[in-house]
Design a protein around this motif. Sequence first.
Motif, PDB file in Angstrom:
ATOM      1  N   LEU A 149       0.848  -1.189   0.000  1.00  0.00           N
ATOM      2  CA  LEU A 149       0.000   0.000   0.000  1.00  0.00           C
ATOM      3  C   LEU A 149       0.882   1.236   0.000  1.00  0.00           C
ATOM      4  N   LEU A 150       0.784   2.033  -1.066  1.00  0.00           N
ATOM      5  CA  LEU A 150       1.552   3.267  -1.187  1.00  0.00           C
ATOM      6  C   LEU A 150       0.610   4.450  -0.989  1.00  0.00           C
ATOM      7  N   LEU A 151       0.923   5.292  -0.024  1.00  0.00           N
ATOM      8  CA  LEU A 151       0.055   6.417   0.337  1.00  0.00           C
ATOM      9  C   LEU A 151       0.836   7.716   0.185  1.00  0.00           C
ATOM     10  N   ASP A 152       0.353   8.604  -0.680  1.00  0.00           N
ATOM     11  CA  ASP A 152       1.053   9.862  -0.937  1.00  0.00           C
ATOM     12  C   ASP A 152       0.403  10.981  -0.133  1.00  0.00           C
ATOM     13  N   GLU A 153       1.023  11.336   0.983  1.00  0.00           N
ATOM     14  CA  GLU A 153       0.579  12.402   1.882  1.00  0.00           C
ATOM     15  C   GLU A 153      -0.922  12.311   2.211  1.00  0.00           C
ATOM     16  N   PRO A 154      -1.366  11.173   2.743  1.00  0.00           N
ATOM     17  CA  PRO A 154      -2.800  10.985   2.999  1.00  0.00           C
ATOM     18  C   PRO A 154      -3.356  11.857   4.109  1.00  0.00           C
ATOM     19  N   THR A 155      -2.504  12.377   4.991  1.00  0.00           N
ATOM     20  CA  THR A 155      -2.999  13.204   6.098  1.00  0.00           C
ATOM     21  C   THR A 155      -2.797  14.688   5.844  1.00  0.00           C
ATOM     22  N   ASN A 156      -2.320  15.036   4.665  1.00  0.00           N
ATOM     23  CA  ASN A 156      -2.075  16.443   4.349  1.00  0.00           C
ATOM     24  C   ASN A 156      -3.392  17.224   4.286  1.00  0.00           C
ATOM     25  N   GLY A 157      -3.476  18.299   5.058  1.00  0.00           N
ATOM     26  CA  GLY A 157      -4.625  19.174   4.985  1.00  0.00           C
ATOM     27  C   GLY A 157      -5.850  18.741   5.765  1.00  0.00           C
ATOM     28  N   VAL A 158      -5.739  17.679   6.573  1.00  0.00           N
ATOM     29  CA  VAL A 158      -6.890  17.259   7.372  1.00  0.00           C
ATOM     30  C   VAL A 158      -6.681  17.686   8.818  1.00  0.00           C
ATOM     31  N   ASP A 159      -7.764  17.748   9.563  1.00  0.00           N
ATOM     32  CA  ASP A 159      -7.699  18.224  10.943  1.00  0.00           C
ATOM     33  C   ASP A 159      -7.007  17.199  11.840  1.00  0.00           C
ATOM     34  N   PRO A 160      -6.516  17.624  13.020  1.00  0.00           N
ATOM     35  CA  PRO A 160      -5.758  16.729  13.907  1.00  0.00           C
ATOM     36  C   PRO A 160      -6.513  15.464  14.303  1.00  0.00           C
ATOM     37  N   ILE A 161      -7.809  15.560  14.539  1.00  0.00           N
ATOM     38  CA  ILE A 161      -8.579  14.375  14.924  1.00  0.00           C
ATOM     39  C   ILE A 161      -8.620  13.377  13.781  1.00  0.00           C
ATOM     40  N   SER A 162      -8.848  13.867  12.555  1.00  0.00           N
ATOM     41  CA  SER A 162      -8.870  12.982  11.392  1.00  0.00           C
ATOM     42  C   SER A 162      -7.504  12.353  11.146  1.00  0.00           C
ATOM     43  N   ARG A 163      -6.439  13.124  11.391  1.00  0.00           N
ATOM     44  CA  ARG A 163      -5.087  12.564  11.262  1.00  0.00           C
ATOM     45  C   ARG A 163      -4.907  11.402  12.229  1.00  0.00           C
TER      46      ARG A 163
END
Length: 258
Positions: free
Chosen positions: A168-182
């Motif tokens: 599974l390759l994930l390219d910056e999946p948490t970029n731009g989301v709120d801390p809880i979603s991260r």
Amino acid sequence: MKLTHSSSSSASAIGITVNNLYKKLGPNQALDNVSMNFSAGLMHGLIGPEGAGKTTLLRTLIKLLTQDRGTICYTENQREVTYEEIRETVAYMPQQQSLYGDLSIDEHLEFFRELYSIPSEQYNHKREDLLRITRLDKFVDRPASKLSGGMYKKLGLMCSLLRSPRVLLLDEPTNGVDPISRREFWELLYRLSDQKILIIIATAYLDEAERCAQVHLLESGKFLAEGVPRELLQQEGLDNFDALFIARSKAQEVLHRT
């Protein structure tokens, strides 16, 4: 709660090694003699700022780009294989996901079920499992355009996971989301890592480096370091990856001046 996989796919342990990789995109040397080892069954963090070469490396690993020089070696259960032999076990989640705004969560899952030709019984079990662990089971009728940033990323991850990938390759999946979603997204990744999937997550968030089993540092297309996060910091006598990046970047500058 764990994600389930078929017995045949769970037996497959895939690793990737890159040696002396070069890739030029226009006038930019996107990858400059990069060598890294992504061991099977671990969560790897590909860490670096914008323009480090993370996306280029991920796309090269899955043959969306062709390297100018260097080699990529794929292994399955410690046996060297071609990319074509493992292609169907690889899932890629790009930074800019191409989901359909007018399709609901459920319609997206159905679309990818047909795309991957997943048998109904396997799909029904997988769908229920994914909706439950992402906590999106109460929102199956909501269009993608009406999802929050975190929910949108979860939907993209679910679509990638439908065919039970071993890579599974994930390219910056948490970029731009709120801390809880991260935090929730990382909880999902930890569950996946329990299944011994090779996960490579590209991120510019240095605080995410220590969440990985191994990290690989890139800057301006150049390899800086790789290893177990705590061990890398201890080797340098440092407390965090901000300081490590500064130290390794300065070392690179000195090396190229000599």
